[in-house]
Motif scaffolding. Structure first.
Motif, short mmCIF file in Angstrom:
data_model
loop_
_atom_site.label_atom_id
_atom_site.label_comp_id
_atom_site.label_asym_id
_atom_site.label_seq_id
_atom_site.Cartn_x
_atom_site.Cartn_y
_atom_site.Cartn_z
N LYS A 1 -2.82 -9.97 12.89
CA LYS A 1 -3.31 -9.00 11.90
C LYS A 1 -4.45 -9.59 11.08
O LYS A 1 -5.44 -8.92 10.79
CB LYS A 1 -2.16 -8.59 10.98
CG LYS A 1 -2.52 -7.45 10.04
CD LYS A 1 -1.31 -6.99 9.24
CE LYS A 1 -1.67 -5.86 8.28
NZ LYS A 1 -0.49 -5.44 7.48
N GLY A 2 -4.33 -10.86 10.71
CA GLY A 2 -5.37 -11.51 9.91
C GLY A 2 -6.68 -11.61 10.66
O GLY A 2 -7.74 -11.31 10.11
N PHE A 3 -6.63 -12.02 11.92
CA PHE A 3 -7.85 -12.13 12.73
C PHE A 3 -8.52 -10.77 12.91
O PHE A 3 -9.74 -10.65 12.84
CB PHE A 3 -7.53 -12.72 14.11
CG PHE A 3 -7.76 -14.19 14.21
CD1 PHE A 3 -9.00 -14.70 14.57
CD2 PHE A 3 -6.75 -15.09 13.93
CE1 PHE A 3 -9.22 -16.06 14.67
CE2 PHE A 3 -6.95 -16.46 14.02
CZ PHE A 3 -8.19 -16.95 14.38
N LYS A 4 -7.71 -9.76 13.14
CA LYS A 4 -8.24 -8.43 13.46
C LYS A 4 -8.87 -7.73 12.26
O LYS A 4 -9.77 -6.90 12.41
CB LYS A 4 -7.12 -7.56 14.03
CG LYS A 4 -7.59 -6.25 14.62
CD LYS A 4 -6.45 -5.52 15.30
CE LYS A 4 -6.93 -4.22 15.97
NZ LYS A 4 -5.83 -3.53 16.67
N ASN A 5 -8.43 -8.11 11.05
CA ASN A 5 -8.84 -7.36 9.85
C ASN A 5 -9.42 -8.22 8.75
O ASN A 5 -9.39 -7.86 7.57
CB ASN A 5 -7.63 -6.59 9.31
CG ASN A 5 -7.02 -5.65 10.32
OD1 ASN A 5 -7.56 -4.61 10.62
ND2 ASN A 5 -5.87 -6.04 10.87
N VAL A 6 -10.00 -9.36 9.10
CA VAL A 6 -10.41 -10.32 8.08
C VAL A 6 -11.43 -9.74 7.10
O VAL A 6 -11.36 -10.00 5.89
CB VAL A 6 -10.94 -11.63 8.73
CG1 VAL A 6 -12.13 -11.36 9.62
CG2 VAL A 6 -11.29 -12.64 7.66
N THR A 7 -12.37 -8.94 7.57
CA THR A 7 -13.39 -8.44 6.64
C THR A 7 -12.82 -7.44 5.64
O THR A 7 -13.16 -7.47 4.46
CB THR A 7 -14.58 -7.80 7.40
OG1 THR A 7 -14.10 -6.77 8.26
CG2 THR A 7 -15.32 -8.83 8.21
N SER A 8 -11.94 -6.56 6.10
CA SER A 8 -11.36 -5.59 5.18
C SER A 8 -10.35 -6.23 4.24
O SER A 8 -10.20 -5.81 3.09
CB SER A 8 -10.70 -4.44 5.96
OG SER A 8 -9.66 -4.93 6.80
N ILE A 9 -9.67 -7.27 4.70
CA ILE A 9 -8.65 -7.93 3.88
C ILE A 9 -9.30 -8.81 2.81
O ILE A 9 -8.85 -8.84 1.67
CB ILE A 9 -7.70 -8.78 4.76
CG1 ILE A 9 -6.82 -7.87 5.61
CG2 ILE A 9 -6.81 -9.69 3.90
CD1 ILE A 9 -5.97 -8.60 6.64
N THR A 10 -10.38 -9.50 3.18
CA THR A 10 -10.96 -10.50 2.26
C THR A 10 -12.32 -10.12 1.68
O THR A 10 -12.76 -10.73 0.71
CB THR A 10 -11.13 -11.86 2.98
OG1 THR A 10 -12.13 -11.71 4.01
CG2 THR A 10 -9.82 -12.33 3.59
N GLY A 11 -13.00 -9.16 2.29
CA GLY A 11 -14.33 -8.80 1.80
C GLY A 11 -15.46 -9.64 2.35
O GLY A 11 -16.58 -9.60 1.84
#
Length: 425
Positions: free
Chosen positions: A287-297
């Motif tokens: 999940k972290g790899f797939k969504n890093v930009t939306s999760i962290t900005g």
């Protein structure tokens, strides 16, 4: 003071490296130890992971933060420089530091600023530590600003140290050989604290190994531990990796440099999973790899701004980073290429210019900072390497002209400097 007045005060009173360069650099940790004492050692209130290296620090830091957030932890993230606003540097669970905290922290710290004359980065680092303490985070990912041994962040005692790679950058401060730079970067290796190393060369590997031995630190070379292969881009534009630990690992970040970063990140995760204080599931990694930009900005890493024409921005600004960018451009379908390029005046321009594609229309420009290299000088240097194009006195003008000239099937690349990308965004 308002938020903008507060930042103006900070920029004027505490020299900012990204604005003025080496004159803002303060060697040594005496100021940080002074500030740390005054603020009652805030970094001791939470766990930390320290991330250094020449390239890839930002991608590794943000992806680790995303994975830890997906594991249920309250995560602080301290990175630099910012692209659009100062608040990007200090985040908790992806949310930038509040403007009110910045205003109040600076207001209350004016006496210290006047007395100790800290650099911008020193004071910002202490602000981050204090903010993380107030927010009662579980763990902070702390990105090294410059070097390692004498960097302001190097007062922490992390759970894990990470050094992504070593290449030529800031040679006027860190040394003019890979060995000298590696010695500075190896300064974040701490006594009895494990360290993960990303890319190495024979000379840098020996320095890291010997430093870890002296420090009694377990050392893990990700290149030796993990095999990572990148599959062709999917129709959605996502990148998928195959590794000897994670199959079909879909990643938000698609730059070719991310192959090495992925090995570094997964090795770090494996080490953290051995610690009783961390619980990281495979699901959280995916999940972290797939969504890093939306999760962290995170922004500015092979960031696709538009598809017709294809507009890509990337903050790579030194020889090692540009090599990946050029390779990725060459892998794209053969179309007319428009390059919006600006650089700062204290980089090795020749090392970068000799790598840039010759079959392209260039738009030489500069970011609105004192360190910016004048575009006519950049144009003249570029001509020696067979690169041709016109001069534009602002990123806005250059970007506008590139879009005007490009047809829907063309490619526009924006880069050469973090600050050029920031203004384009």
């Amino acid at each position: 003071m308002t938020y903008s007045e507060t930042l103006s005060y900070l920029y004027n009173k505490t020299p900012l490296f990204q604005q003025i360069g080496t004159n803002a650099y303060k060697e040594g940790l005496s100021n940080m130890f002074f500030l740390d004492e005054k603020y009652n050692h805030p970094h001791k209130s939470f766990k930390t992971i320290h991330v250094g290296g020449t390239n890839g620090k930002g991608s590794v830091s943000h992806t680790l933060a995303a994975i830890l957030q997906c594991s249920g932890y309250k995560v602080g993230l301290y990175t630099s420089p910012h692209l659009k606003d100062f608040s990007e540097r200090i985040r908790v669970n992806g949310k930038p530091i509040s403007q009110n905290f910045v205003i109040n922290f600076v207001e209350q710290g004016k006496e210290l600023i006047e007395k100790a004359s800290p650099s911008f980065f020193e004071f910002s680092t202490m602000m981050a530590f204090c903010y993380f303490k107030q927010k009662k985070i579980d763990v902070a990912i702390i990105e090294v600003g410059l070097g390692g041994r004498l960097d302001s962040t190097n007062i922490i005692s992390p759970e894990l140290s990470i050094i992504t790679n070593i290449s030529f950058d800031h040679t006027n401060l860190l040394g003019d050989t890979l060995e000298k730079i590696a010695i500075e970067k190896a300064g974040i290796i701490k006594e009895n604290i494990p360290v993960v190393i990303g890319e190495t060369t024979p000379e840098t590997q020996e320095i890291f190994a010997s430093t870890a031995l002296i420090k009694h630190s377990e050392i893990y070379f990700s290149e030796k531990l993990l095999s990572v292969e990148r599959e062709p881009l999917s129709k959605t534009g996502k990148t998928t990796y195959q590794t000897n630990v994670y199959e079909n690992l879909t990643a938000d970040l698609g730059g070719l440099c991310q192959i090495k970063n992925t090995a570094t990140i997964l090795t770090a995760v494996t080490i953290l999973q051995t610690k009783e204080t961390f619980r990281i599931s495979k699901e959280a990694v995916y999940k972290g790899f797939k969504n890093v930009t939306s999760i962290t900005g995170l922004r500015g890493r092979w960031q696709i701004l538009q598809k017709k024409p294809l507009i890509v921005a990337d903050t790579a600004h030194n020889e090692a980073g540009i090599k990946y960018v050029v390779e990725q451009l060459e892998n794209l379908p053969k179309r007319n290429l428009h390059m919006v390029i600006g650089m700062v005046n204290d980089k090795n321009h020749d090392a970068v210019l000799k790598l840039l594609p010759k079959k392209a229309q260039y738009y030489f420009t500069k970011a609105n900072i004192p360190r910016a290299l004048e575009p006519d000088i950049l144009q003249k240097k570029a001509k020696d390497y067979g690169l041709s194009g016109n001069v534009f006195m602002s990123v806005k003008e250059a970007f506008k002209e590139a879009k005007r000239n490009a047809n829907p099937l063309d490619i526009i690349f924006i880069g050469g400097s973090t600050f050029v990308v920031a203004e384009a965004l």
